[in-house]
Design an enzyme around this catalytic site. Sequence first.
Site, short mmCIF file in Angstrom:
data_model
loop_
_atom_site.label_atom_id
_atom_site.label_comp_id
_atom_site.label_asym_id
_atom_site.label_seq_id
_atom_site.Cartn_x
_atom_site.Cartn_y
_atom_site.Cartn_z
N PRO A 53 0.79 -1.23 0.00
CA PRO A 53 0.00 0.00 0.00
C PRO A 53 0.83 1.29 0.00
O PRO A 53 0.90 2.00 1.00
CB PRO A 53 -0.83 -0.14 1.28
CG PRO A 53 0.05 -0.92 2.20
CD PRO A 53 0.78 -1.90 1.31
N CYS A 54 1.38 1.60 -1.14
CA CYS A 54 2.19 2.82 -1.25
C CYS A 54 1.34 4.08 -1.09
O CYS A 54 1.89 5.16 -0.86
CB CYS A 54 2.97 2.84 -2.56
SG CYS A 54 1.99 2.53 -4.04
#
Length: 201
Positions: free
Chosen positions: A166-167
């Site tokens: 989850p950047c």
Amino acid sequence: MTDAPPLPESHLPELRWCSASLEGLGAIVVIYSPEDDTIRAASLAQAAGDEPEVAAIGRVLEQLMDQLEVLAPTTAAREMKPLPAGRGTVPEAVAAYADGNHTALDELTVVQPGSAYRQEVWAAMREIPAGETVSYAELAQMAGRPLAHRAAASACANNLVAFAVPCHRVIRSDGGLGGYGFGGIETKRALLAREGLLLNR
């Protein structure tokens, strides 16, 4: 008796894909290997203009396979079944994520090509809980190299597996959103809002 050696990737089954609509944002698109339910690439398909969502999904699938051909050619050489998978561990997790279960992808295995340090950064990213953010500097510290801010930011920019890695939960130290390669800053803001975090900068 010794265990038989694992089959080379060229002898493994074709890759599979699945998708699920994220209301108002597009569709999450995931490519995975069916023999081990491992995500190999993932992105967000957003329709351009009057483009149907199914066309956007097809376009993103082509882009992801093109990236795999460059970055992981043996994986891409397995090719991919043209029809989406409707059942199984990965499709069900993707559907659950789209329905609002923000931890649904957390236990899935992810494999993507990259340097040893990028692997550390991506692993650290997966430890950021839904609804929380860390700065690029904090991410670098989590990955074991506190001064490598730019390298951590580069790992975010080169992430091939959106959502499961989850950047979108990594922001600037000053509270600004920074960049987001899967739809831009407003998409990043909207994804964080889905997790209950409202950021206006």
